[in-house]
Design an enzyme around this catalytic site. Sequence first.
Site, PDB file in Angstrom:
ATOM      1  CG  ASP A 195     -25.520   5.941  10.802  1.00  0.00           C
ATOM      2  OD1 ASP A 195     -24.832   4.900  10.786  1.00  0.00           O
ATOM      3  OD2 ASP A 195     -25.274   6.929  10.088  1.00  0.00           O
TER       4      ASP A 195
ATOM      5  CG  ASP B 171     -26.460 -11.366   7.159  1.00  0.00           C
ATOM      6  OD1 ASP B 171     -25.341 -11.731   6.753  1.00  0.00           O
ATOM      7  OD2 ASP B 171     -27.526 -11.668   6.592  1.00  0.00           O
TER       8      ASP B 171
ATOM      9  CE  LYS C 284     -23.499 -11.324   4.522  1.00  0.00           C
ATOM     10  NZ  LYS C 284     -24.554 -10.952   3.531  1.00  0.00           N
TER      11      LYS C 284
END
Length: 302
Positions: free
Chosen positions: A98, A124, A164
């Site tokens: 995580d 991404d 992103k």
Amino acid sequence: MGKTSKDKRDIYYRQAKDEGWRARSAFKLLHVDEAYGILNGVQRAVDLCAAPGSWSQVLSRKLYDTCETDDEKSAVKIIAVDLQAMAPIRGILQLQGDITKQSTAEAIIGHFGGNEKAQLVVCDGAPDVTGVHEMDEYMQHQLLVAALSIATCVLETGGTFVAKIFKGNATSLLSSQMQIFFKKFDIYKPPSSRPSSIEAFVVCSDFCLPEGYIPQVINPARDDIRLLAQKTGSEVNRRLVPFIACGDLNGLSDPEEGKTSSSDESKSNLEYVYDAVMDDASYPLEFKEILKQVYDEQRHII
């Protein structure tokens, strides 16, 4: 990759199939590299939210497969991090973890060995799209903050970060947050990104921690960020962490500025989204519970 008629008409979809990429998104990283040269001279890289692995494939082919000797290949270290397992990729070390946990950052640094850190961190990842633009932008922003926080732990000075974003009202705030840690910052929309999509990519280079700042792994949707910052004992953290995680602008402008007598006009984007979703019976209960948790967290922080 998808198999809709729209996808089949997409030149990058067909090219990805022909060249063996796992997703058309591989071309987005390739285009970022063409524009900025982010892969030049890189030997140590981290791919966050890596599944299904198209960006890891790019790193493998550009950094590992181009090596001519075994010694050169042994010097290349690429780590792909995701909660999900992926099919193996040549030259890639997969780490299931995580990105909002400190243990993941420590595991990444441990795999590099010694005092080495990453020269490049890419991400991404994106949340499940709800169709509510403000909500999607907000959730993507929180994911980006989590990626940024782990990048501050694993990047070496002078390193590069690419991730992103969903462009929207918070883009200028995002720019301010990123420029705290990077001397160069740009937002780039590659040709392979669909024109109808609100996605773009932040390209941040020349990483440099502010003096006195102690890197922390932050989960903006879960952590009490003010308490988290205080625990470091750093005055810089106490000022920067709330701003980074929540866009906290307290003290940066005239406290009288922007006051309005209308409670409706003072609503934030999140409040508008919250009210609209809660009043709409078409949204599933599970989604409303998640939104309520995020909304309550932000009200508690503010």
